[in-house]
Scaffold this motif. Structure first.
Motif, short mmCIF file in Angstrom:
data_model
loop_
_atom_site.label_atom_id
_atom_site.label_comp_id
_atom_site.label_asym_id
_atom_site.label_seq_id
_atom_site.Cartn_x
_atom_site.Cartn_y
_atom_site.Cartn_z
N ILE A 90 0.82 -1.22 0.00
CA ILE A 90 0.00 0.00 0.00
C ILE A 90 0.85 1.27 0.00
N SER A 91 2.17 1.08 0.06
CA SER A 91 3.09 2.21 0.03
C SER A 91 4.41 1.78 -0.61
N ILE A 92 4.99 2.67 -1.37
CA ILE A 92 6.30 2.39 -1.97
C ILE A 92 7.33 2.10 -0.88
N ARG A 93 7.11 2.64 0.30
CA ARG A 93 8.05 2.42 1.42
C ARG A 93 8.08 0.96 1.88
N GLN A 94 7.12 0.16 1.44
CA GLN A 94 7.11 -1.27 1.79
C GLN A 94 7.99 -2.09 0.84
N LEU A 95 8.63 -1.44 -0.12
CA LEU A 95 9.50 -2.12 -1.06
C LEU A 95 10.96 -1.90 -0.68
N VAL A 96 11.74 -2.96 -0.79
CA VAL A 96 13.18 -2.89 -0.50
C VAL A 96 13.94 -3.54 -1.65
N ARG A 97 15.22 -3.25 -1.77
CA ARG A 97 16.04 -3.85 -2.83
C ARG A 97 16.17 -5.34 -2.57
N GLY A 98 15.91 -6.12 -3.62
CA GLY A 98 15.96 -7.58 -3.47
C GLY A 98 16.72 -8.21 -4.62
N MET A 100 18.42 -9.15 -7.86
CA MET A 100 18.98 -8.33 -8.93
C MET A 100 18.87 -6.82 -8.62
N ASP A 101 18.74 -6.49 -7.33
CA ASP A 101 18.62 -5.09 -6.90
C ASP A 101 17.28 -4.46 -7.30
N ILE A 102 16.29 -5.30 -7.61
CA ILE A 102 14.95 -4.82 -7.97
C ILE A 102 14.15 -4.63 -6.69
N LEU A 103 13.34 -3.57 -6.65
CA LEU A 103 12.49 -3.35 -5.48
C LEU A 103 11.44 -4.45 -5.39
N GLU A 104 11.27 -4.99 -4.18
CA GLU A 104 10.27 -6.02 -3.94
C GLU A 104 9.73 -5.87 -2.51
N PRO A 105 8.56 -6.47 -2.22
CA PRO A 105 7.98 -6.33 -0.88
C PRO A 105 8.92 -6.82 0.22
N ARG A 106 8.91 -6.08 1.32
CA ARG A 106 9.71 -6.49 2.49
C ARG A 106 9.27 -7.86 2.96
#
Length: 193
Positions: A90-98, A100-106
């Motif tokens: 529900i927020s971009i802040r819930q995504l972290v680098r995962g 291949m360095d792609i943002l994904e859910p915490r």
């Protein structure tokens, strides 16, 4: 016919040459087309991707989906099993680098917010290249094909710049055909058989 590897290499080189301004303006045009499609408007659930390495930017879709109270899910890769699952965000802040360095859910949101297949879902996919029959070439790991394999009730829409469209991609039995491909110039629609 070019191999998938040759197509991947050529199109990644072409995509890399897009300037920041070109990528942003083409992405904005694509987003406007997406949010006007009946598939998007009627979907209550959106499977989205965090753009990476000059892919079509998806933040505008995320913001519009939030505004219209749609449930939005992003993929998280399990490197041990080479699989991918989607989790509600529900927020971009819930995504972290995962992966291949792609943002994904915490990791902490996995248990409670895992996507359960529903008819009213639109899966919006990235890719490296697409052909005029609806097939795609990804980065070669097959995450999306495996994820969609037993979820054929989901509507699929790929996002691409016009420079990513090729005449024909060699296909394997496991390759999943898109329902739609949206570029800044045109929307390709394909019938399921």
């Amino acid at each position: 016919m070019e191999t998938k590897a040759e197509i991947r290499k050529r199109i990644l080189e072409t995509r890399k040459k897009l300037t920041d301004d070109e990528a942003a303006s083409k992405s904005a045009a694509i987003v406007q087309k997406v949010i006007k499609t009946p598939e998007y408007r009627e979907a209550d659930n959106i499977l989205l991707y965090a753009d990476y390495c000059r892919e079509v930017m998806t933040r505008g879709i995320f913001e519009d989906a939030l505004l219209h109270r749609k449930r939005i899910y992003f993929p998280r890769v399990d490197k041990m099993t080479n699989t991918m699952e989607f989790y509600q965000v529900i927020s971009i802040r819930q995504l972290v680098r995962g992966y291949m360095d792609i943002l994904e859910p915490r990791e902490d949101i996995q248990a409670r917010y895992k996507f359960q297949p529903r008819e009213d879902t639109l899966a919006i996919l990235p890719g490296v290249a697409f052909d005029t029959s609806g097939y795609r070439v990804g980065y070669g790991k097959g995450f999306y094909d495996r994820f969609l394999e037993n979820r054929r009730q989901l509507s699929t829409m790929a996002l691409a710049y016009a420079c990513q469209i090729v005449d024909e991609i060699p296909r394997a039995e496991h390759d999943i055909k898109m329902d739609k491909i949206v570029t800044e110039e045109i929307i390709y629609s394909f019938l399921r058989i």
